[in-house]
Write an enzyme that holds these catalytic residues in place. Structure first.
Site, mmCIF file in Angstrom:
data_model
loop_
_atom_site.group_PDB
_atom_site.id
_atom_site.type_symbol
_atom_site.label_atom_id
_atom_site.label_comp_id
_atom_site.label_asym_id
_atom_site.label_seq_id
_atom_site.Cartn_x
_atom_site.Cartn_y
_atom_site.Cartn_z
ATOM 1 N N LYS A 1 -8.384 2.090 -1.525
ATOM 2 C CA LYS A 1 -9.265 2.064 -0.490
ATOM 3 C C LYS A 1 -9.626 3.425 -0.669
ATOM 4 C CE LYS A 1 -9.406 1.081 4.464
ATOM 5 N NZ LYS A 1 -8.743 0.806 5.393
ATOM 6 N N HIS B 1 -14.461 1.826 3.377
ATOM 7 C CA HIS B 1 -15.156 1.945 4.983
ATOM 8 C C HIS B 1 -15.470 3.395 5.290
ATOM 9 C CE1 HIS B 1 -12.961 3.252 8.948
ATOM 10 N NE2 HIS B 1 -13.813 3.488 9.480
ATOM 11 N N ASN C 1 -15.025 -2.548 5.043
ATOM 12 C CA ASN C 1 -14.021 -1.758 6.399
ATOM 13 C C ASN C 1 -15.537 -0.855 7.175
ATOM 14 O OD1 ASN C 1 -11.475 0.127 6.980
ATOM 15 N ND2 ASN C 1 -12.392 -1.430 8.005
ATOM 16 N N GLY C 2 -15.269 -1.399 8.937
ATOM 17 C CA GLY C 2 -15.719 -0.856 9.678
ATOM 18 C C GLY C 2 -17.311 -2.125 10.282
ATOM 19 N N ASN C 3 -16.915 -1.727 12.119
ATOM 20 C CA ASN C 3 -18.376 -1.854 12.479
ATOM 21 C C ASN C 3 -17.774 -3.857 12.946
ATOM 22 O OD1 ASN C 3 -19.206 0.374 12.731
ATOM 23 N ND2 ASN C 3 -21.183 -0.456 11.504
ATOM 24 N N CYS D 1 -7.151 7.372 4.278
ATOM 25 C CA CYS D 1 -6.164 8.198 5.781
ATOM 26 C C CYS D 1 -7.258 9.708 6.340
ATOM 27 C CB CYS D 1 -4.807 7.987 5.325
ATOM 28 S SG CYS D 1 -4.522 8.535 6.954
ATOM 29 N N ALA E 1 -10.146 -3.062 11.427
ATOM 30 C CA ALA E 1 -8.765 -2.846 11.911
ATOM 31 C C ALA E 1 -8.880 -3.510 13.536
ATOM 32 C CB ALA E 1 -8.602 -0.860 11.482
ATOM 33 N N GLN F 1 1.053 -1.475 -0.244
ATOM 34 C CA GLN F 1 0.203 0.023 0.209
ATOM 35 C C GLN F 1 0.715 1.130 -0.031
ATOM 36 O OE1 GLN F 1 -2.671 1.508 2.923
ATOM 37 N NE2 GLN F 1 -4.672 0.985 2.466
#
Length: 408
Positions: A71, A99, A132-134, A32, A156, A3
C-alpha cells in the site's frame, strides 16, 4: 491479509514467515504518514528508498509461500508515482493499493485524494490495483471504480464512521454500536480499541451530548461502555420523539446526528472559523497552540492534559521546565546520555550487534559476550582433549585478539 511496517529486509521476512500460515497475503505498509512512522523510518517515509524497497519485496517473494502486496501514497508528480508503482511491480508486488494523497496530506491538511494519480497507476501496471481516498458512501465507491478503472476500493475513515458503508446503508448509531459490542464480547480486545472505534462511530452524536463523550472517555469496563450506549440510545430516541415535522439536520449534516454518516474533516480555514480566529496565521489558535501555553491555566489546556492535571495537581505543562534531550545521530529520537555511539537504544543495539561492540550506557555487551563465548569454547576443547596442542591454544587466543582489534 497481514500487514507489516518494516525497513529491514531480513527482519521483515522473518516476521512475515511467522504470519504466512494464518493469512492469504503479506502486505508491506508504505503509506503511513504519521510522525511515529517518520521516527521509526517506515511507511510513507521509505518512498524515496527504492533500492531498499526492491530488496525487501524480492526477498519476501523468494522466501514466502503467500503473495506480497503493498500500500503506497502518491508523489505530487504523476510520472514519478507511475515509475514508483512500476518499480514495485517489477520487484514482485502482486497487488497494489494506492492512496491518492501525498505523505504531507494528513490531518487538517488531508484535502482531496487524487483519483487522477490512481488512474495513471492502474493503466501503467498489469497487477491488480485498489484505490483509497475520498470514499464516504457507496456511490463514491461506484464512481471511483468508474473513473479510475481499479479492481477494488478501500475506505478508512468513511468506514469507521459508518461500518455499513459498503452495504449502502446508514443505520442508527446505537444499533451499529450494539452489533460491534456483541463482536467485542465474543472476541475480547483492549478497551482502548473499543473506545477509539466508538468515538468515530458516535462522532456527530457526541458533539451534541458532550457529557456522554466524557463518560466514554472515563469508563473502565466493557459493561460501562454498554451502559453509555444504552444512555445514548435513550437520549436519541427522546429527541426523535420530540422532533417537529419538517425539521432538518443541523450543522449542515446530510442526516440527523443519530444516523451513521461521513465526517468531513475541516481544513485549516474551517478550523480557524471554528476556533473563532480571523483566518490569518497570526490569529490561528488550534489545539496545539493551547497545549503549549506556559502559564498552566487549565482553561487553556487540552482535555487530555486537564485530566492529567486532576490526577496530579502539581504537574506542570510549562515547556521551559521540560528536560531537554540530545537527539540520536541516526534517527532523531532522544539519545542515551551515556551511549558510546551517541544514539538511542534502538539504533545503538543495531550498530553494536553489527560491529560486535559494547555500549555500557545501554547495557549492551555484544563484544564481552562474544569474548566469553570464545573463552568457553576454548575451555571446552581443552577439557574434551587434554592433549590439545599448544599451537591450538595460541590460535584461539589469536582469534580473540584479532576480533578485539577489529572491534576497536
Amino acid at each position: 491479509l497481514s500487514q507489516f511496517c518494516a525497513n529491514d529486509p531480513e527482519v521483515f521476512v522473518q516476521a512475515a514467515l511467522l504470519a504466512q500460515d494464518y493469512c492469504d497475503a503479506i502486505d508491506l505498509n508504505l503509506g503511513c504518514p504519521q510522525m511515529i512512522a517518520k521516527r521509526g523510518h517506515y511507511g510513507a517515509f521509505l518512498q524515496e528508498e527504492w533500492d531498499l524497497l526492491q530488496r525487501m519485496i524480492l526477498l519476501a517473494n523468494e522466501r514466502l509461500s503467500v503473495p506480497i502486496t503493498c500500500k503506497i501514497r502518491v508523489f505530487p508528480e504523476i510520472d514519478k508515482t507511475v515509475k514508483y508503482a512500476q518499480m514495485l511491480e517489477k520487484a514482485g508486488c502482486q497487488l497494489l493499493t494506492v492512496h491518492g494523497r501525498t505523505k504531507e496530506q494528513k490531518g487538517p491538511l488531508a484535502g482531496v485524494a487524487s483519483w487522477e494519480h490512481i488512474q495513471a497507476v492502474r493503466k501503467a501496471v498489469s497487477i491488480p490495483v485498489f484505490a483509497n481516498g475520498n470514499i464516504q458512501c457507496l456511490s463514491d465507491v461506484e464512481e471511483c471504480i468508474r473513473k479510475t478503472g481499479v479492481h477494488g476500493v478501500m475506505s478508512a475513515e468513511g468506514n469507521l464512521h459508518n461500518p455499513a458503508l459498503f452495504e449502502g446503508r446508514n443505520p442508527l448509531v446505537w444499533e451499529m454500536a450494539e452489533e460491534y459490542l456483541e463482536i467485542v464480547q465474543k472476541y475480547p480486545c483492549p478497551l482502548s480499541y473499543v473506545r477509539a472505534h466508538l468515538f468515530k462511530l458516535w462522532h456527530h452524536t457526541l458533539q451534541v451530548y458532550q457529557q456522554l463523550r466524557e463518560e466514554l472517555a472515563k469508563v473502565k469496563t466493557l459493561e460501562g461502555i454498554l451502559d453509555v450506549n444504552r444512555e445514548l440510545k435513550l437520549r436519541c430516541q427522546e429527541e426523535i420523539a420530540n422532533q417537529k415535522g419538517g425539521e432538518k439536520p443541523k450543522e449542515g449534516l446530510p442526516f440527523f446526528h443519530w444516523i451513521c454518516q461521513p465526517y468531513i474533516r475541516p481544513g485549516p480555514k474551517e478550523r480557524c472559523k471554528e476556533n473563532g480566529a480571523s483566518g490569518t496565521e497570526k490569529g490561528v489558535r488550534g489545539k496545539r497552540a493551547l497545549e503549549e501555553e506556559e502559564d498552566g491555566n487549565s482553561e487553556l489546556l487540552s482535555k487530555n492534559k486537564q485530566k492529567k492535571k486532576l490526577r496530579n495537581p502539581n504537574k506542570s505543562f510549562d515547556p521551559s521546565l521540560k528536560p531537554k534531550y540530545a537527539k540520536c545521530d541516526q534517527c532523531g529520537n532522544p539519545k542515551g546520555n551515556k551511549c558510546v555511539f551517541n544514539m538511542c537504544r534502538g539504533c545503538c543495539k543495531k550498530r553494536a550487534f553489527k560491529e560486535t561492540a559494547d555500549c555500557p550506557g545501554h547495557g549492551l555487551l555484544f563484544k564481552t559476550k562474544y569474548e566469553k563465548s570464545l573463552s568457553w569454547q576454548s575451555s571446552q576443547r581443552v577439557s574434551q582433549n587434554p592433549e590439545i596442542s599448544r599451537r591450538g591454544d595460541v590460535d584461539v587466543g589469536e582469534t580473540a585478539v584479532l576480533k578485539e582489534a577489529g572491534d576497536s
